[in-house]
Write a protein that holds these residues in place. Structure first.
Motif, PDB file in Angstrom:
ATOM      1  N   LEU A  43       0.823  -1.213  -0.061  1.00 14.93           N
ATOM      2  CA  LEU A  43      -0.067  -0.009   0.084  1.00 14.93           C
ATOM      3  C   LEU A  43       0.989   1.333  -0.170  1.00 14.93           C
ATOM      4  N   ASP A  44       1.847   1.319   0.672  1.00 19.57           N
ATOM      5  CA  ASP A  44       2.630   2.441   0.933  1.00 19.57           C
ATOM      6  C   ASP A  44       3.535   2.780  -0.087  1.00 19.57           C
ATOM      7  N   ILE A  47       0.620   4.904  -2.290  1.00 16.67           N
ATOM      8  CA  ILE A  47      -0.535   5.348  -1.568  1.00 16.67           C
ATOM      9  C   ILE A  47      -0.305   7.003  -1.514  1.00 16.67           C
ATOM     10  N   ALA A 167      -1.840  -3.174  -3.668  1.00 10.08           N
ATOM     11  CA  ALA A 167      -1.152  -1.952  -4.295  1.00 10.08           C
ATOM     12  C   ALA A 167      -2.243  -1.287  -5.034  1.00 10.08           C
ATOM     13  N   ALA A 170      -4.389   1.017  -3.155  1.00  9.81           N
ATOM     14  CA  ALA A 170      -3.887   1.992  -2.589  1.00  9.81           C
ATOM     15  C   ALA A 170      -4.672   3.579  -3.066  1.00  9.81           C
ATOM     16  N   GLY A 174      -6.178   5.489   0.093  1.00  2.38           N
ATOM     17  CA  GLY A 174      -5.661   6.611   0.151  1.00  2.38           C
ATOM     18  C   GLY A 174      -6.701   7.967   0.065  1.00  2.38           C
TER      19      GLY A 174
END
Length: 480
Positions: A43-44, A47, A167, A170, A174
């Motif tokens: 995710l990060d 995001i 992913a 995200a 986000g």
């Protein structure tokens, strides 16, 4: 006769002994813990895309070019440390390596949320990447140790698919969080990270290699960071500095020299970041080359979508995430369908199809671009094609990467592939920023986006051409 591996019983004969309910429950908890770490890191990676307008508003003087380093710094450091961090954990303890990485990632997430400027945010993202680099390869090793041999293939595919879907989700996740405050995209990691630390310390199997071997080539990782970072800097700054300027040419020189020394060390070091012997395996080298070009297209595509929605059409962060949702919701279905499709048509065919769909979606945006918002006509077709192409290409490539590797090189080969994909993301974002330039009017911005999308689609076409080479001369039947 059977032996205990990571808290589960694996039979050495043709059939396995029934597992106790406690062992099954423990295995499920291991899967949840390692997936929690993998999902947070996945995710990060992407995001922050959706938070750019909020960050620009909060951090005076910031631009998309400067904020791109919040993405690129993460991907570069993650890529460079992935293999060495995994090998260091192999020498000591995969469980300790995973928990240390998870703890660092969680702490860095708090620092990201507390950032007061771009420099502090980028520095915190570097720490996040270091934590993720320790988590991801060890999570795969822990997963393999927790599952009996006959179930490992399914567990690895599920692990890979979950990371890919995370992913892809995200932008939606986000967007919802940025609607509250951009700092929530990092704060959300804290409860999950702490919970995974507490549960993981109790259930994760404590595995390590019996042979210590030499220390990994950490200086090789520094060379990789320097090479990819210099290339990214040169591409991003080229419109401002000039393509023929001394600074851009200097960045390219640093890139060439860094990579030359990187491969020289890889050929001589007893524990290199990339083992050149693996690159001599045709399927492995071609699959990684395809992944590099494919992810270059993907990184540019996703970054461009966020910029267009928010900077050109004025969408909110949540609206931007939802604009990508229709295709994203197809991704779990396509992830499950990839295996049967690969068995029927071959993994290489599925990869080529994924490249084609990804490029086709970007071409549609280039052709249908208009300043007046019209989601159904302009964005929706591409928002359906690009995520489907992404999950087909990514999932099928995983099987091809390890298809002809010796069993002892499976974990290393998977880590190298993940490293290559991260480098592709960095190059893709940098290429799109360079192609976009700094248009001064809405009409000029539309033209710039169209040109940049054509370049992005051409990269997707190049990935398709490389993917055609994946068809083995012996006949390619897809992953096992």
């Amino acid at each position: 006769m059977s032996q205990t591996v990571g808290g589960t019983t694996a039979a050495s004969g043709a059939s396995a002994s029934p597992e106790s309910p406690v062992a099954v429950r423990r295995r499920k908890l291991v899967f949840l813990v390692v997936c929690a770490g993998f999902v947070m890191s996945s995710l990060d990676m992407m995001i922050v895309n959706v938070a750019f307008p909020a960050l620009e508003q909060d951090f005076a003087g910031s631009t998309p070019a400067s904020l791109a380093w919040t993405l690129n710094a993460y991907s570069i450091v993650f890529a460079a440390l992935l293999v060495p961090a995994g090998r260091l954990s192999d020498r000591s303890s995969r469980k300790q390596g995973f928990l240390l990485g998870l703890g660092l990632f969680t702490l860095a997430s708090a620092l990201c949320a507390a950032s007061q400027g771009v420099a502090m945010l980028v520095a915190a993202r570097v720490l996040q990447a270091a934590g993720a680099a320790a988590m991801v390869p060890t999570s795969l090793g822990l997963l393999l140790a927790a599952y009996p041999a006959e179930r490992r293939g399914g567990a690895v595919r599920a692990w890979t698919a979950i990371g890919g879907v995370a992913a892809a989700l995200a932008p939606i996740v986000g967007g919802a969080l940025v609607n509250l405050d951009w700092r929530w995209i990092f704060l959300i990691n804290l409860p999950f990270g702490i919970a995974a630390l507490l549960v993981g310390s109790r259930v994760l199997p404590d595995t390590k290699e019996t042979e210590r071997g030499p220390l990994p080539d950490l200086f090789g990782s520094i060379l990789l960071i320097a090479g990819v970072g210099a290339l990214s800097l040169g591409l991003i700054k080229a419109p401002e500095w000039g393509w023929a300027s001394g600074r851009v040419l200097g960045c390219l020189a640093v890139t060439v020299l860094s990579f030359a020394e990187f491969f020289r060390r890889s050929a001589r070091h007893p524990s290199p970041v990339v083992s050149l012997s693996l690159l001599r395996i045709r399927s492995f080298s071609l699959a990684n080359l395809t992944a590099l070009v494919f992810n270059t297209c993907f990184g540019a595509m996703l970054f461009s979508f966020m910029l267009w929605c928010q900077n050109i059409w004025g969408y909110s962060a949540l609206e931007t995430g939802l604009a990508l949702a229709p295709g994203t919701f197809l991704m779990p279905v396509m992830a499950m369908a990839t295996g049967p499709l690969a068995k029927r048509f071959g993994s290489a065919t599925v990869v080529v199809t994924g490249c084609l769909l990804l490029a086709a979606g970007v071409v549609w945006w280039a052709v249908a671009a208009q300043l007046q918002p019209n989601y159904v006509w302009m964005l929706l077709p591409g928002a359906l094609l690009t995520p489907v192409g992404t999950i087909l290409g990514t999932t099928a490539l995983v099987g091809l990467v390890t298809k002809d590797l010796p069993p002892a090189s499976f974990a290393t080969g998977s880590a190298v592939n993940m490293m290559v994909r991260q480098v592709g993301l960095v190059i893709g974002i940098s290429v799109f920023i360079a192609a976009l330039g700094t248009p001064g009017s809405p009409a000029a911005a539309k033209d710039a986006f169209q040109n940049a999308w054509i370049i992005t689609a051409a990269i997707g076409g190049a990935a398709m051409l490389v993917g055609l080479l994946l068809h083995s001369r012996r006949g390619e039947t897809g992953p096992a």
